[in-house]
Design a protein around this motif. Structure first.
Motif, PDB file in Angstrom:
ATOM      1  N   ARG A   1      -6.245   1.827   0.922  1.00 47.34           N
ATOM      2  CA  ARG A   1      -6.026   1.010   1.392  1.00 47.34           C
ATOM      3  C   ARG A   1      -7.129   0.627   0.796  1.00 47.34           C
ATOM      4  O   ARG A   1      -6.644  -1.055   0.349  1.00 47.34           O
ATOM      5  CB  ARG A   1      -5.595   0.937   3.190  1.00 47.34           C
ATOM      6  N   PHE A   2      -8.366   0.736   1.673  1.00 45.71           N
ATOM      7  CA  PHE A   2      -9.600   0.023   0.555  1.00 45.71           C
ATOM      8  C   PHE A   2      -8.780  -0.340  -0.508  1.00 45.71           C
ATOM      9  O   PHE A   2      -9.532  -1.363  -1.047  1.00 45.71           O
ATOM     10  CB  PHE A   2     -10.670   0.736   1.059  1.00 45.71           C
TER      11      PHE A   2
ATOM     12  N   ARG B   1     -19.112   1.897   0.091  1.00 50.16           N
ATOM     13  CA  ARG B   1     -18.704   1.607   1.306  1.00 50.16           C
ATOM     14  C   ARG B   1     -19.112   3.126   2.149  1.00 50.16           C
ATOM     15  O   ARG B   1     -18.848   2.642   3.303  1.00 50.16           O
ATOM     16  CB  ARG B   1     -17.242   1.206   1.341  1.00 50.16           C
TER      17      ARG B   1
ATOM     18  N   ASN C   1       0.994  -1.276   0.186  1.00 51.98           N
ATOM     19  CA  ASN C   1      -0.089  -0.324  -0.332  1.00 51.98           C
ATOM     20  C   ASN C   1       0.952   1.207   0.031  1.00 51.98           C
ATOM     21  O   ASN C   1       1.508   1.215   1.219  1.00 51.98           O
ATOM     22  CB  ASN C   1      -1.125  -0.136   0.865  1.00 51.98           C
TER      23      ASN C   1
ATOM     24  N   SER D   1      -6.898  -2.763  -1.425  1.00 54.61           N
ATOM     25  CA  SER D   1      -7.811  -4.185  -1.565  1.00 54.61           C
ATOM     26  C   SER D   1      -8.689  -4.737  -2.886  1.00 54.61           C
ATOM     27  O   SER D   1      -8.773  -5.691  -3.368  1.00 54.61           O
ATOM     28  CB  SER D   1      -8.127  -4.508  -0.262  1.00 54.61           C
ATOM     29  N   LEU D   2      -9.123  -3.504  -2.967  1.00 55.19           N
ATOM     30  CA  LEU D   2     -10.227  -4.040  -4.321  1.00 55.19           C
ATOM     31  C   LEU D   2      -9.566  -4.407  -5.712  1.00 55.19           C
ATOM     32  O   LEU D   2     -10.460  -4.765  -6.286  1.00 55.19           O
ATOM     33  CB  LEU D   2     -10.973  -2.253  -4.470  1.00 55.19           C
TER      34      LEU D   2
ATOM     35  N   GLU E   1     -21.241   4.256   5.181  1.00 57.51           N
ATOM     36  CA  GLU E   1     -20.803   4.862   6.605  1.00 57.51           C
ATOM     37  C   GLU E   1     -22.298   5.832   7.490  1.00 57.51           C
ATOM     38  O   GLU E   1     -22.330   5.722   8.950  1.00 57.51           O
ATOM     39  CB  GLU E   1     -19.845   6.202   6.709  1.00 57.51           C
TER      40      GLU E   1
ATOM     41  N   ASP F   1      -8.458   4.977   6.316  1.00 54.93           N
ATOM     42  CA  ASP F   1      -7.950   4.449   4.755  1.00 54.93           C
ATOM     43  C   ASP F   1      -8.276   4.468   3.285  1.00 54.93           C
ATOM     44  O   ASP F   1      -8.721   2.987   3.317  1.00 54.93           O
ATOM     45  CB  ASP F   1      -6.502   3.726   5.326  1.00 54.93           C
ATOM     46  N   GLU F   2      -8.854   5.485   2.718  1.00 61.42           N
ATOM     47  CA  GLU F   2      -9.761   4.749   1.270  1.00 61.42           C
ATOM     48  C   GLU F   2      -8.842   4.255   0.336  1.00 61.42           C
ATOM     49  O   GLU F   2      -9.009   3.621  -0.185  1.00 61.42           O
ATOM     50  CB  GLU F   2     -10.118   6.708   0.758  1.00 61.42           C
TER      51      GLU F   2
ATOM     52  N   VAL G   1     -14.669   3.882   7.165  1.00 59.02           N
ATOM     53  CA  VAL G   1     -12.822   3.522   6.681  1.00 59.02           C
ATOM     54  C   VAL G   1     -12.607   5.292   7.128  1.00 59.02           C
ATOM     55  O   VAL G   1     -12.271   5.885   6.074  1.00 59.02           O
ATOM     56  CB  VAL G   1     -13.265   3.392   4.810  1.00 59.02           C
TER      57      VAL G   1
ATOM     58  N   GLU H   1     -17.456   0.744  -5.768  1.00 63.32           N
ATOM     59  CA  GLU H   1     -17.694  -0.279  -4.641  1.00 63.32           C
ATOM     60  C   GLU H   1     -17.178   1.054  -4.138  1.00 63.32           C
ATOM     61  O   GLU H   1     -17.890   0.645  -2.512  1.00 63.32           O
ATOM     62  CB  GLU H   1     -16.522  -0.985  -4.737  1.00 63.32           C
ATOM     63  N   LEU H   2     -16.267   1.595  -3.395  1.00 63.01           N
ATOM     64  CA  LEU H   2     -15.381   2.361  -3.112  1.00 63.01           C
ATOM     65  C   LEU H   2     -16.422   3.114  -2.105  1.00 63.01           C
ATOM     66  O   LEU H   2     -16.287   3.887  -0.725  1.00 63.01           O
ATOM     67  CB  LEU H   2     -13.983   3.011  -3.291  1.00 63.01           C
TER      68      LEU H   2
END
Length: 416
Positions: free
Chosen positions: A343-344, A327, A185, A347-348, A331, A340-341, A338, A323-324
């Motif tokens: 980092r998410f 997510r 990351n 992962s996607l 919230e 750390d945007e 989230v 998708e981000l």
């Protein structure tokens, strides 16, 4: 009195004893005759971080510029006016302020210096910059927080008029891409002691180890070694703006919409012969429409997101961004925030690269965007608008002409 004047000062006698003791110790360690020794005599002065002296990226003038800026900060306890270019040029004994400008650009790229803010009056008139000087290169996540235009500066510097700035900016960009390919990351936080230890290890090994763990702060080991290679302008065959027309094959991520987005192409590098041969391209969607990013992402985050998106198929990029966004929207419905945007998003993208990405929360985001587009008024055709404007102008001219004729007829009746 003359006899007393011939006696050396006590400090000289002490210095002579120190030198003799050093020589005796030096001989006792079995040193070879050709070795040299050194003593420092005099007052101890301001300390300079060893990393500034040993930095393999900074050139001598860059290091001296850092020291001059630091000396100005120390005079007032850390907060002072930033020295102007003429002052820095005079104290570093360089003949051109453009050299100072180049050095400051490199210090900002390598994160020894941070541009925190640009000050403007209420009228919009520019009044100055706020800089922050560091005793070691700042981690990327901190640089992104303090300097909201850092990533844009890295991108712009790859087109800089000075060749050295272009090379350093390209090295930063290459290091970011290599970090992504290693599955890391970009904004991952690591302990300061680990960063310093890894940098010291790189210096001790003199850059011979170029595996994924080899780093010198912002740069991977491979990027540092490319920067240390002779560039075309230094070999005497080309100037700063010269181009390398050598054709070579390289593998990179294509931006077209084919299902096989990892393709082998033949390219002609024109800007930097030392640039990374596997750089990730700028992200784009598979249509003419630009990608739609979550509004919560800053400009720095969007530019880094482009590098993550460059590792996946173009047709999947908007779905990943949706998708981000989905997510982040969740919230408001009680899901865990989230923090750390990037980092998410990373992962996607890794899931999409492995073929394991399945849209979920992003489906509603895409449907909402489509619904808004369908309910919105149709886009205005510029050509049709121009024709309507022309027709309105003709109608207006005709009306003015008719009014003028009526006035003439009324005047004629009055005269009779």
């Amino acid at each position: 009195m003359a006899h007393d004047d011939a006696v050396p000062r006590p400090e000289t006698v002490a210095l002579d004893a120190l030198i003799k003791a050093t020589i005796a110790e030096f001989k006792g360690e079995g040193a070879v005759a050709s070795s040299d020794a050194m003593l420092f005599v005099g007052n101890w002065h301001q300390a300079v971080p060893a990393m500034v002296i040993q930095d393999p990226i900074l050139e001598p003038v860059d290091k001296v510029v850092w020291m001059v800026i630091m000396s100005h900060a120390r005079e007032t306890g850390g907060r002072t006016a930033f020295p102007d270019y003429d002052t820095i040029a005079n104290q570093t004994n360089v003949s051109s302020t453009s050299t100072v400008s180049r050095a400051i650009a490199i210090l900002r790229l390598t994160r020894w210096l941070t541009l925190y803010a640009r000050l403007r009056q209420k009228s919009g008139r520019f009044t100055g910059n706020i800089y922050v000087l560091h005793d070691e290169p700042l981690p990327l996540v901190d640089a992104l927080h303090l300097d909201d235009a850092y990533m844009a500066f890295v991108s712009q510097s790859q087109q800089h008029h000075h060749g050295r700035v272009r090379l350093v900016a390209q090295g930063i960009s290459d290091s970011l891409d290599e970090t992504i390919r290693d599955g890391q990351n970009l904004a991952e936080r690591e302990a300061g002691s680990e960063r310093r230890l890894r940098a010291a290890q790189f210096l001790a090994e003199k850059g011979k180890n170029t595996d994924g763990s080899s780093r010198y702060f912002a740069f991977t080991g491979a990027s540092v070694n490319r920067l240390k290679q002779p560039s075309p302008q230094r070999s005497g065959g080309a100037g700063d703006r010269d181009q390398n027309s050598k054709t070579e094959e390289k593998v990179h991520y294509s931006s077209d919409c084919s299902s096989n987005y990892k393709t082998t192409t033949t390219t002609t590098p024109t800007q930097n012969a030392n640039s990374n041969e596997s750089a990730l391209p700028a992200a784009s969607s598979c249509s003419d429409k630009p990608l739609i990013y979550p509004p919560r992402l800053s400009e720095n985050q969007r530019l880094l997101a482009d590098r993550y998106l460059g590792m996946i198929a173009p047709e999947a990029r908007q779905s990943v961004l949706d998708e981000l966004q989905g997510r982040l929207d969740s919230e408001q419905r009680g899901m865990k925030p989230v923090y750390d945007e990037l980092r998410f998003l990373h992962s996607l993208c890794k899931a999409a690269d492995k073929g394991e990405f399945i849209p979920n929360l992003g489906i509603k985001v895409a449907e909402g965007r489509l619904s808004r587009a369908q309910s919105a008024p149709p886009p205005v055709d510029p050509q049709q608008e121009a024709l309507k404007a022309e027709e309105r102008e003709r109608s207006r001219a005709y009306g003015i002409e008719q009014i003028a004729k009526l006035r003439l007829s009324f005047n004629a009746k009055d005269d009779s």
